[in-house]
Write a protein that holds these residues in place. Structure first.
Motif, PDB file in Angstrom:
ATOM      1  N   ASN A  23       0.831  -1.194   0.000  1.00 46.36           N
ATOM      2  CA  ASN A  23       0.000   0.000   0.000  1.00 46.36           C
ATOM      3  C   ASN A  23       0.880   1.264   0.000  1.00 46.36           C
ATOM      4  O   ASN A  23       1.801   1.374   0.809  1.00 46.36           O
ATOM      5  CB  ASN A  23      -0.903   0.011   1.242  1.00 46.36           C
ATOM      6  N   PRO A  24       0.626   2.209  -0.899  1.00 49.51           N
ATOM      7  CA  PRO A  24       1.479   3.406  -0.984  1.00 49.51           C
ATOM      8  C   PRO A  24       1.467   4.265   0.280  1.00 49.51           C
ATOM      9  O   PRO A  24       2.390   5.061   0.499  1.00 49.51           O
ATOM     10  CB  PRO A  24       0.890   4.174  -2.177  1.00 49.51           C
ATOM     11  N   ILE A  25       0.461   4.109   1.126  1.00 48.66           N
ATOM     12  CA  ILE A  25       0.426   4.876   2.374  1.00 48.66           C
ATOM     13  C   ILE A  25       1.609   4.507   3.271  1.00 48.66           C
ATOM     14  O   ILE A  25       2.091   5.331   4.047  1.00 48.66           O
ATOM     15  CB  ILE A  25      -0.908   4.645   3.106  1.00 48.66           C
ATOM     16  N   LEU A  26       2.092   3.273   3.154  1.00 46.50           N
ATOM     17  CA  LEU A  26       3.205   2.836   3.998  1.00 46.50           C
ATOM     18  C   LEU A  26       4.428   3.709   3.788  1.00 46.50           C
ATOM     19  O   LEU A  26       5.100   4.086   4.758  1.00 46.50           O
ATOM     20  CB  LEU A  26       3.534   1.365   3.716  1.00 46.50           C
ATOM     21  N   ALA A  27       4.733   4.050   2.541  1.00 49.06           N
ATOM     22  CA  ALA A  27       5.908   4.879   2.264  1.00 49.06           C
ATOM     23  C   ALA A  27       5.775   6.253   2.908  1.00 49.06           C
ATOM     24  O   ALA A  27       6.764   6.820   3.409  1.00 49.06           O
ATOM     25  CB  ALA A  27       6.105   5.009   0.752  1.00 49.06           C
ATOM     26  N   LYS A  28       4.586   6.801   2.933  1.00 49.56           N
ATOM     27  CA  LYS A  28       4.359   8.128   3.499  1.00 49.56           C
ATOM     28  C   LYS A  28       4.509   8.129   5.018  1.00 49.56           C
ATOM     29  O   LYS A  28       4.859   9.139   5.615  1.00 49.56           O
ATOM     30  CB  LYS A  28       2.978   8.632   3.113  1.00 49.56           C
ATOM     31  N   GLN A  29       4.222   6.975   5.648  1.00 52.69           N
ATOM     32  CA  GLN A  29       4.242   6.917   7.111  1.00 52.69           C
ATOM     33  C   GLN A  29       5.371   6.052   7.656  1.00 52.69           C
ATOM     34  O   GLN A  29       5.364   5.681   8.833  1.00 52.69           O
ATOM     35  CB  GLN A  29       2.886   6.396   7.618  1.00 52.69           C
ATOM     36  N   GLY A  41       7.619   1.797   9.896  1.00 51.90           N
ATOM     37  CA  GLY A  41       8.553   1.025   9.079  1.00 51.90           C
ATOM     38  C   GLY A  41       9.116  -0.173   9.822  1.00 51.90           C
ATOM     39  O   GLY A  41       9.259  -1.263   9.258  1.00 51.90           O
ATOM     40  N   GLY A  42       9.447   0.010  11.100  1.00 52.95           N
ATOM     41  CA  GLY A  42       9.951  -1.111  11.890  1.00 52.95           C
ATOM     42  C   GLY A  42       8.919  -2.206  12.047  1.00 52.95           C
ATOM     43  O   GLY A  42       9.238  -3.401  11.980  1.00 52.95           O
ATOM     44  N   LEU A  43       7.664  -1.808  12.257  1.00 54.07           N
ATOM     45  CA  LEU A  43       6.585  -2.786  12.359  1.00 54.07           C
ATOM     46  C   LEU A  43       6.388  -3.511  11.034  1.00 54.07           C
ATOM     47  O   LEU A  43       6.189  -4.736  11.017  1.00 54.07           O
ATOM     48  CB  LEU A  43       5.299  -2.082  12.788  1.00 54.07           C
ATOM     49  N   ALA A  44       6.450  -2.769   9.923  1.00 51.76           N
ATOM     50  CA  ALA A  44       6.313  -3.399   8.602  1.00 51.76           C
ATOM     51  C   ALA A  44       7.432  -4.412   8.363  1.00 51.76           C
ATOM     52  O   ALA A  44       7.204  -5.497   7.827  1.00 51.76           O
ATOM     53  CB  ALA A  44       6.329  -2.332   7.516  1.00 51.76           C
TER      54      ALA A  44
END
Length: 208
Positions: A19-25, A38-41
């Motif tokens: 999901n592109p929202i991941l990069a933003k957050q 990011g660490g959780l991802a």
């Protein structure tokens, strides 16, 4: 059943990682204390990528039960400030800092392609070597299913997105495993009361 549940749950988690929202957050705080999004991802992705590594390694010689696997792990009961949980977060944050959301999603995609072949090919008596002990391959995959189900919800909440629907077999296996852990931690009676008698329920029966 648990093998297909693992692959399906991994695919659901991977869709969220794309999901592109991941990069933003990526650098924003997650829904979990002291964990960036990011660490959780990265931690969620580990449930897939590290499975490739463990299944490619030589098999172990003996296995313990899946419940013993959790009861022997200090992170289960030490809380978020326990040394083991701090170390888990530290390692995830370090690896997240060294990658990008796109690279992470691509790595999980590649891992899924590999696992689509190797998971089905595992003999039923295969033991996955985890270092201090081993688990049968199906018990090991059950632990990964639980991690995928729980942390997919964590990441979705962190991104402000609806939690994706997991396959029924994956959610049922997760519920059964968490109930077993909750009964071990808090006693069977407390679990029964929480599920059936609100007026006598304890404050918490959290499994983890």
């Amino acid at each position: 059943m648990i093998r297909s549940a693992f692959l399906d749950a991994a695919e659901t988690a991977t869709a969220l990682l794309r999901n592109p929202i991941l990069a933003k957050q990526w650098s924003s705080p997650s829904a979990l204390p002291d964990f960036s999004t990011g660490g959780l991802a990265r931690h969620l992705a580990n449930q897939v990528t590290k499975t490739v590594t463990l299944l490619a390694a030589p098999p172990g010689e003996s296995a313990i039960s899946v419940l013993s696997h959790f009861t022997r792990n200090a992170w289960v009961t030490s809380g978020v400030d326990g040394a083991d949980n701090i170390d888990i977060r530290r390692r995830s944050e370090q690896t997240a800092a060294a990658t990008t959301p796109r690279e992470l999603a691509d790595a999980v995609d590649t891992a899924l392609i590999s696992l689509g072949v190797t998971v089905a090919a595992q003999p039923p008596d295969r033991i996955v070597d985890l270092g201090d002990w081993g688990l049968t391959v199906d018990d090991f995959l059950l632990t990964r299913v639980m991690e995928l189900v729980v942390h997919t919800d964590d990441l979705a909440v962190s991104l402000g997105l609806p939690t994706p629907s997991m396959p029924q077999t994956a959610t049922e296996a997760t519920i059964q495993l968490l109930c077993s852990l909750a009964a071990w931690r808090h006693g069977s009676l407390n679990v029964i009361r929480t599920l059936a008698r609100q007026e006598r329920a304890p404050t918490s029966i959290s499994a983890l």
